[in-house]
Design a protein around this motif. Structure first.
Motif, PDB file in Angstrom:
ATOM      1  N   LEU A  85      55.198  11.305  42.503  1.00 20.01           N
ATOM      2  CA  LEU A  85      56.209  11.978  41.714  1.00 20.01           C
ATOM      3  C   LEU A  85      57.302  12.468  42.651  1.00 20.01           C
ATOM      4  CD1 LEU A  85      54.801  15.474  40.714  1.00 20.01           C
ATOM      5  CD2 LEU A  85      53.863  14.061  42.480  1.00 20.01           C
ATOM      6  N   PRO A  86      58.496  12.760  42.153  1.00 18.32           N
ATOM      7  CA  PRO A  86      59.545  13.271  43.020  1.00 18.32           C
ATOM      8  C   PRO A  86      59.217  14.695  43.460  1.00 18.32           C
ATOM      9  CG  PRO A  86      60.318  13.153  40.752  1.00 18.32           C
ATOM     10  CD  PRO A  86      58.935  12.580  40.775  1.00 18.32           C
ATOM     11  N   GLY A  87      59.618  15.045  44.665  1.00 17.24           N
ATOM     12  CA  GLY A  87      59.377  16.392  45.171  1.00 17.24           C
ATOM     13  C   GLY A  87      59.835  16.523  46.600  1.00 17.24           C
ATOM     14  N   SER A  88      59.313  17.528  47.268  1.00 17.21           N
ATOM     15  CA  SER A  88      59.654  17.811  48.655  1.00 17.21           C
ATOM     16  C   SER A  88      58.375  17.796  49.484  1.00 17.21           C
ATOM     17  CB  SER A  88      60.316  19.190  48.752  1.00 17.21           C
ATOM     18  OG  SER A  88      60.643  19.484  50.084  1.00 17.21           O
ATOM     19  N   VAL A  89      58.419  17.110  50.611  1.00 11.48           N
ATOM     20  CA  VAL A  89      57.249  17.032  51.490  1.00 11.48           C
ATOM     21  C   VAL A  89      57.063  18.395  52.155  1.00 11.48           C
ATOM     22  CG1 VAL A  89      56.211  15.891  53.491  1.00 11.48           C
ATOM     23  CG2 VAL A  89      57.614  14.569  51.889  1.00 11.48           C
ATOM     24  N   VAL A  90      55.909  19.012  51.940  1.00 15.50           N
ATOM     25  CA  VAL A  90      55.594  20.310  52.533  1.00 15.50           C
ATOM     26  C   VAL A  90      55.005  20.109  53.924  1.00 15.50           C
ATOM     27  CG1 VAL A  90      54.158  22.380  52.329  1.00 15.50           C
ATOM     28  CG2 VAL A  90      55.205  21.395  50.292  1.00 15.50           C
ATOM     29  N   SER A  91      54.071  19.161  54.051  1.00 15.38           N
ATOM     30  CA  SER A  91      53.454  18.900  55.349  1.00 15.38           C
ATOM     31  C   SER A  91      52.927  17.485  55.414  1.00 15.38           C
ATOM     32  CB  SER A  91      52.313  19.890  55.621  1.00 15.38           C
ATOM     33  OG  SER A  91      51.300  19.746  54.648  1.00 15.38           O
ATOM     34  N   GLU A  97      55.426  19.171  47.301  1.00 11.92           N
ATOM     35  CA  GLU A  97      55.662  20.205  46.296  1.00 11.92           C
ATOM     36  C   GLU A  97      56.584  19.627  45.234  1.00 11.92           C
ATOM     37  OE1 GLU A  97      58.389  24.023  46.091  1.00 11.92           O
ATOM     38  OE2 GLU A  97      56.684  24.351  47.431  1.00 11.92           O
ATOM     39  N   ALA A  98      56.145  19.749  43.993  1.00 11.78           N
ATOM     40  CA  ALA A  98      56.951  19.291  42.862  1.00 11.78           C
ATOM     41  C   ALA A  98      56.770  20.276  41.722  1.00 11.78           C
ATOM     42  CB  ALA A  98      56.521  17.895  42.430  1.00 11.78           C
ATOM     43  N   MET A  99      57.853  20.702  41.139  1.00  8.99           N
ATOM     44  CA  MET A  99      57.825  21.647  40.022  1.00  8.99           C
ATOM     45  C   MET A  99      56.998  22.888  40.377  1.00  8.99           C
ATOM     46  SD  MET A  99      57.680  19.003  36.821  1.00  8.99           S
ATOM     47  CE  MET A  99      56.406  17.944  37.487  1.00  8.99           C
ATOM     48  N   LYS A 100      57.185  23.370  41.598  1.00  9.07           N
ATOM     49  CA  LYS A 100      56.555  24.586  42.116  1.00  9.07           C
ATOM     50  C   LYS A 100      55.032  24.483  42.242  1.00  9.07           C
ATOM     51  CE  LYS A 100      60.256  27.458  40.321  1.00  9.07           C
ATOM     52  NZ  LYS A 100      61.272  27.348  41.193  1.00  9.07           N
ATOM     53  N   MET A 101      54.520  23.242  42.306  1.00 11.51           N
ATOM     54  CA  MET A 101      53.088  23.024  42.506  1.00 11.51           C
ATOM     55  C   MET A 101      52.902  22.102  43.700  1.00 11.51           C
ATOM     56  SD  MET A 101      51.552  22.598  38.673  1.00 11.51           S
ATOM     57  CE  MET A 101      49.909  22.531  39.319  1.00 11.51           C
ATOM     58  N   GLU A 102      51.877  22.380  44.506  1.00  5.42           N
ATOM     59  CA  GLU A 102      51.570  21.531  45.649  1.00  5.42           C
ATOM     60  C   GLU A 102      50.615  20.418  45.220  1.00  5.42           C
ATOM     61  OE1 GLU A 102      50.364  23.720  49.099  1.00  5.42           O
ATOM     62  OE2 GLU A 102      52.361  24.548  49.372  1.00  5.42           O
ATOM     63  N   ASN A 103      50.932  19.193  45.613  1.00  3.63           N
ATOM     64  CA  ASN A 103      50.141  18.016  45.286  1.00  3.63           C
ATOM     65  C   ASN A 103      49.652  17.377  46.573  1.00  3.63           C
ATOM     66  OD1 ASN A 103      50.814  17.608  42.234  1.00  3.63           O
ATOM     67  ND2 ASN A 103      52.728  18.139  43.240  1.00  3.63           N
TER      68      ASN A 103
END
Length: 143
Positions: free
Chosen positions: A81-87, A106-112
Motif C-alpha cells: 500500500l502507499p505510505g512512508s518507509v519507517v525503517s 507507515e500508512a494512514m497512521k498505522m505501521e505495517n
C-alpha cells in the motif's frame, strides 16, 4: 515524508510530501501547503494542484534528491500500500528466514510490517527510511 528540490524554468522549488493517502497527498511547496490529487500511470506519477491550505511560516529545509523507482524483479517484495518507509531492517547480503521482519511502512497512521515470504538472501534494498512509496513499488529483492 519525502523532500525534494527542483528547478522549473530557472526558479528553485523546495517540496515536502508529508502525507499520502490513496491518490491524495499533502505537499508543502516553498512554505505553502497544498492538497494534491496524484494521477498514477505506469511511467510517471503526475501531481495536479487541488486546493492551497494556509500555512505557518516554515524555515527552508535542504532536501536530498528523490531516489528513482526501482524495477521489481521476480523475487522483489513490493509495497502492499502507499505510505512512508519507517525503517529498513536488512541490507544487501543478509540471510533472512520466512516470516522475518524486513521493513516497516507507515500508512494512514498505522505501521505495517513487511515480512520475508521465504528463506533467502537479500539481493538488493530499493528503499530507505523516510522515503514515500506507492503500492507496488519494489522495496527489497531476495535471491
Amino acid at each position: 515524508m519525502q523532500k525534494l528540490n527542483f528547478n522549473i524554468n530557472g526558479k528553485h522549488y523546495e517540496a515536502t510530501i508529508t502525507e499520502v493517502e490513496h491518490n491524495v497527498a499533502e505537499v508543502e511547496l516553498n512554505g505553502k501547503k497544498y492538497t494534491i490529487d496524484v494521477e498514477r500511470s505506469e511511467a510517471v506519477a503526475i501531481p495536479t494542484i487541488a486546493t492551497p491550505k494556509p500555512a505557518a511560516a516554515a524555515a527552508p529545509v535542504a532536501a536530498a534528491p528523490a531516489a528513482p523507482k526501482a524495477a521489481a524483479g521476480a523475487n522483489a517484495i513490493v509495497a502492499p500500500l502507499p505510505g512512508s518507509v519507517v525503517s529498513v531492517l536488512v541490507k544487501a547480503g543478509d540471510a533472512v528466514k520466512a516470516g522475518q521482519k524486513l521493513a516497516v511502512i507507515e500508512a494512514m497512521k498505522m505501521e505495517n510490517e513487511i515480512l520475508a515470504p521465504a528463506d533467502g538472501t537479500v539481493k538488493a534494498v530499493h528503499c530507505s527510511a523516510g522515503q514515500a512509496v506507492q503500492q507496488g513499488d519494489a522495496l527489497i529483492e531476495l535471491a
